[in-house]
Motif scaffolding. Structure first.
Motif, PDB file in Angstrom:
ATOM      1  N   ASN A 121      25.915  21.283 -16.737  1.00  0.00           N
ATOM      2  CA  ASN A 121      24.584  21.686 -16.283  1.00  0.00           C
ATOM      3  C   ASN A 121      23.920  22.794 -17.106  1.00  0.00           C
ATOM      4  N   HIS A 122      24.352  22.986 -18.338  1.00  0.00           N
ATOM      5  CA  HIS A 122      23.637  23.890 -19.235  1.00  0.00           C
ATOM      6  C   HIS A 122      23.723  23.344 -20.665  1.00  0.00           C
ATOM      7  N   ALA A 123      22.730  23.694 -21.463  1.00  0.00           N
ATOM      8  CA  ALA A 123      22.656  23.182 -22.830  1.00  0.00           C
ATOM      9  C   ALA A 123      23.624  23.913 -23.750  1.00  0.00           C
ATOM     10  N   VAL A 124      24.210  23.156 -24.674  1.00  0.00           N
ATOM     11  CA  VAL A 124      25.163  23.706 -25.637  1.00  0.00           C
ATOM     12  C   VAL A 124      24.819  23.159 -27.026  1.00  0.00           C
ATOM     13  N   ILE A 125      24.898  24.014 -28.051  1.00  0.00           N
ATOM     14  CA  ILE A 125      24.596  23.597 -29.420  1.00  0.00           C
ATOM     15  C   ILE A 125      25.876  23.322 -30.187  1.00  0.00           C
ATOM     16  N   ILE A 131      21.831  29.578 -27.274  1.00  0.00           N
ATOM     17  CA  ILE A 131      21.491  29.325 -25.878  1.00  0.00           C
ATOM     18  C   ILE A 131      22.334  30.252 -25.010  1.00  0.00           C
ATOM     19  N   PRO A 132      21.769  31.363 -24.566  1.00  0.00           N
ATOM     20  CA  PRO A 132      22.534  32.379 -23.834  1.00  0.00           C
ATOM     21  C   PRO A 132      22.653  32.104 -22.344  1.00  0.00           C
ATOM     22  N   CYS A 133      23.239  30.989 -21.994  1.00  0.00           N
ATOM     23  CA  CYS A 133      23.429  30.661 -20.580  1.00  0.00           C
ATOM     24  C   CYS A 133      24.614  29.727 -20.427  1.00  0.00           C
ATOM     25  N   SER A 134      25.367  29.929 -19.351  1.00  0.00           N
ATOM     26  CA  SER A 134      26.511  29.065 -19.040  1.00  0.00           C
ATOM     27  C   SER A 134      26.482  28.602 -17.591  1.00  0.00           C
ATOM     28  N   SER A 135      25.312  28.621 -16.997  1.00  0.00           N
ATOM     29  CA  SER A 135      25.185  28.265 -15.583  1.00  0.00           C
ATOM     30  C   SER A 135      25.629  26.837 -15.307  1.00  0.00           C
ATOM     31  N   THR A 136      26.386  26.672 -14.232  1.00  0.00           N
ATOM     32  CA  THR A 136      26.820  25.340 -13.812  1.00  0.00           C
ATOM     33  C   THR A 136      26.048  24.854 -12.586  1.00  0.00           C
ATOM     34  N   GLU A 137      25.038  25.627 -12.183  1.00  0.00           N
ATOM     35  CA  GLU A 137      24.235  25.279 -11.004  1.00  0.00           C
ATOM     36  C   GLU A 137      23.425  24.016 -11.265  1.00  0.00           C
ATOM     37  N   GLU A 138      23.390  23.122 -10.277  1.00  0.00           N
ATOM     38  CA  GLU A 138      22.697  21.843 -10.437  1.00  0.00           C
ATOM     39  C   GLU A 138      21.222  21.904 -10.069  1.00  0.00           C
ATOM     40  N   GLU A 139      20.840  22.766  -9.133  1.00  0.00           N
ATOM     41  CA  GLU A 139      19.478  22.802  -8.633  1.00  0.00           C
ATOM     42  C   GLU A 139      18.590  23.737  -9.456  1.00  0.00           C
ATOM     43  N   GLU A 140      17.484  23.210  -9.972  1.00  0.00           N
ATOM     44  CA  GLU A 140      16.572  23.998 -10.796  1.00  0.00           C
ATOM     45  C   GLU A 140      16.003  25.189 -10.031  1.00  0.00           C
ATOM     46  N   ASP A 141      15.593  24.976  -8.794  1.00  0.00           N
ATOM     47  CA  ASP A 141      14.998  26.057  -8.009  1.00  0.00           C
ATOM     48  C   ASP A 141      15.986  27.203  -7.810  1.00  0.00           C
ATOM     49  N   VAL A 142      17.246  26.863  -7.603  1.00  0.00           N
ATOM     50  CA  VAL A 142      18.276  27.894  -7.412  1.00  0.00           C
ATOM     51  C   VAL A 142      18.444  28.705  -8.685  1.00  0.00           C
ATOM     52  N   VAL A 143      18.460  28.022  -9.831  1.00  0.00           N
ATOM     53  CA  VAL A 143      18.610  28.709 -11.114  1.00  0.00           C
ATOM     54  C   VAL A 143      17.453  29.673 -11.342  1.00  0.00           C
ATOM     55  N   ARG A 144      16.229  29.205 -11.071  1.00  0.00           N
ATOM     56  CA  ARG A 144      15.048  30.036 -11.303  1.00  0.00           C
ATOM     57  C   ARG A 144      15.038  31.266 -10.388  1.00  0.00           C
ATOM     58  N   LYS A 145      15.491  31.112  -9.167  1.00  0.00           N
ATOM     59  CA  LYS A 145      15.513  32.228  -8.235  1.00  0.00           C
ATOM     60  C   LYS A 145      16.637  33.218  -8.572  1.00  0.00           C
ATOM     61  N   THR A 146      17.716  32.689  -9.131  1.00  0.00           N
ATOM     62  CA  THR A 146      18.880  33.517  -9.420  1.00  0.00           C
ATOM     63  C   THR A 146      18.725  34.333 -10.691  1.00  0.00           C
TER      64      THR A 146
END
Length: 382
Positions: free
Chosen positions: A155-159, A115-130
């Protein structure tokens, strides 16, 4: 980890771990930091982030590459990549003073899901725009994992690789389709694909381009009715194509068209369309109606040659009752459609399309289903 199916790379003196960068985007201001002349990632992070940049992502300066004695880390197109064949698992790049964002983690060399992401952003729309690669923490992967190996952290998935069986459940269920799976082809194991509910955007595209408009958002602000255009049709300027990471959507003859074989169902294009024309449909053999027009019959025929006129012939002749009318256009219920040709046969204007699915898709789904049975002991569809 013994359940993983990818064989371990046999490298002399190589540890059982390898470095992994938990970020696949370049939305953390890399170009800006380069312009500023930052000499280290720590310096870049200290400089701060601007609005619209990912505050948790890789800044791309390359401090990790500088400390790697094996030359296993490279910078390209704003992204840091690790060559697993060269990495010996020393962990130098993962040190806090090297990667201030804490993005580099040591994971088992035989891991097959990432899972190549470490975003801590809570808002889905913000993540998609960013960032197109950003995890939206929807938890679909968590619920799908048969081993309980996936969790949401900040706020991001971890395995958890001590539990991961290397199956494809999390990959299939991921809404953003950002989970990297080295065992399975992501374009074949998807459940849904995007579909553009319009096939007559040529006139709109030509009109807006003649006005000097080349952006869907700007085109959507215009008075389509006054311009003699469909008020709900495709604008033809390709905002959807710009966000597609899989080259699955293109503007063809003035209208956005999705190649279902390339589409992985990430839904990024559905958020990019200001008209809300793009929807998700099951990836299965079925019929589809590429029209979303709510105009009256007479108005439709004046402005579009491929509009659904809501005549009702398809609905009246469907043997399964799979077609219904919604705001003056036909809609096919995928749960009831058996992909017969009756609706296409009776459609006066040849509006209805067939979504054909290659035979190997059905075969691979059966194989994956059996694989799930072997790995979980429970079986059933993923």
């Amino acid at each position: 980890m013994g359940e993983m199916k990818q064989s371990m790379t046999n490298l002399a003196g190589c540890s059982e771990e390898v470095a992994f960068v938990a970020c696949a985007g370049c939305a953390a201001g890399k170009s800006r930091f380069e312009t500023m002349g930052c000499s280290s990632c720590s310096e870049a992070v200290s400089a701060g982030f601007e609005r619209g940049e990912c505050r948790s992502g890789c800044v791309g300066v390359g401090s990790c590459a500088s400390v790697c004695k094996q030359g296993a880390i490279r910078i390209g197109d704003g992204k840091i990549t690790v060559d697993r064949e060269l990495c010996n698992g020393c962990g130098d790049c993962a040190a806090a003073d090297v990667c201030p964002q804490g993005l580099i983690r040591m994971i088992p060399r035989k891991a097959t899901n990432f899972i190549p992401c470490s975003s801590t952003e809570e808002e889905e729309d913000v993540v998609r725009k960013t960032c197109g690669y950003g995890c939206i923490a929807c938890s679909e992967c968590v619920r799908a994992c048969p081993k309980g190996a996936v969790s949401i952290v900040n706020n991001h998935a971890v395995i958890d690789y001590t539990k991961c069986a290397g199956c494809d459940a999390c990959t299939i269920k991921c809404r953003k389709k950002i989970i990297v799976d080295t065992l399975h082809d992501l374009t074949k194991i998807k459940e849904k694909v995007a579909f553009v509910r319009c096939s007559g955007g040529k006139r709109a595209k030509e009109t807006y381009e003649s006005m000097g408009i080349t952006d869907c958002a700007e085109a959507a602000k215009q008075d389509a009715k006054a311009l003699g255009l469909c008020t709900t049709g495709c604008l033809g300027q390709g905002s959807c194509t710009a966000v597609c990471r899989y080259d699955a959507i293109h503007v063809v003859d003035g209208t956005a068209y999705v190649d279902p074989e390339k589409c992985v169902g990430c839904r990024d294009c559905t958020y990019a369309c200001p008209k809300g024309l793009i929807t998700m449909v099951p990836y299965m053999g079925m019929k589809l109606v590429p029209c979303f027009s709510t105009d009256d019959y007479e108005d439709k025929r004046k402005i579009c040659d491929s509009a659904c006129t809501a005549c009702g012939d398809c609905r009246a002749n469907c043997p399964n009752g799979a077609i219904y009318m919604e705001e003056r256009h036909a809609v096919v219920d995928p749960a009831l459609c058996e992909n017969c040709n009756m609706c296409q046969y009776v459609c006066t204007y040849n509006v209805i399309r067939e979504q054909s699915v290659p035979e190997y898709i059905y075969m691979q789904r059966d194989a994956l289903k059996n694989e799930a049975l072997d790995e979980t002991g429970k079986g059933g569809s993923l």
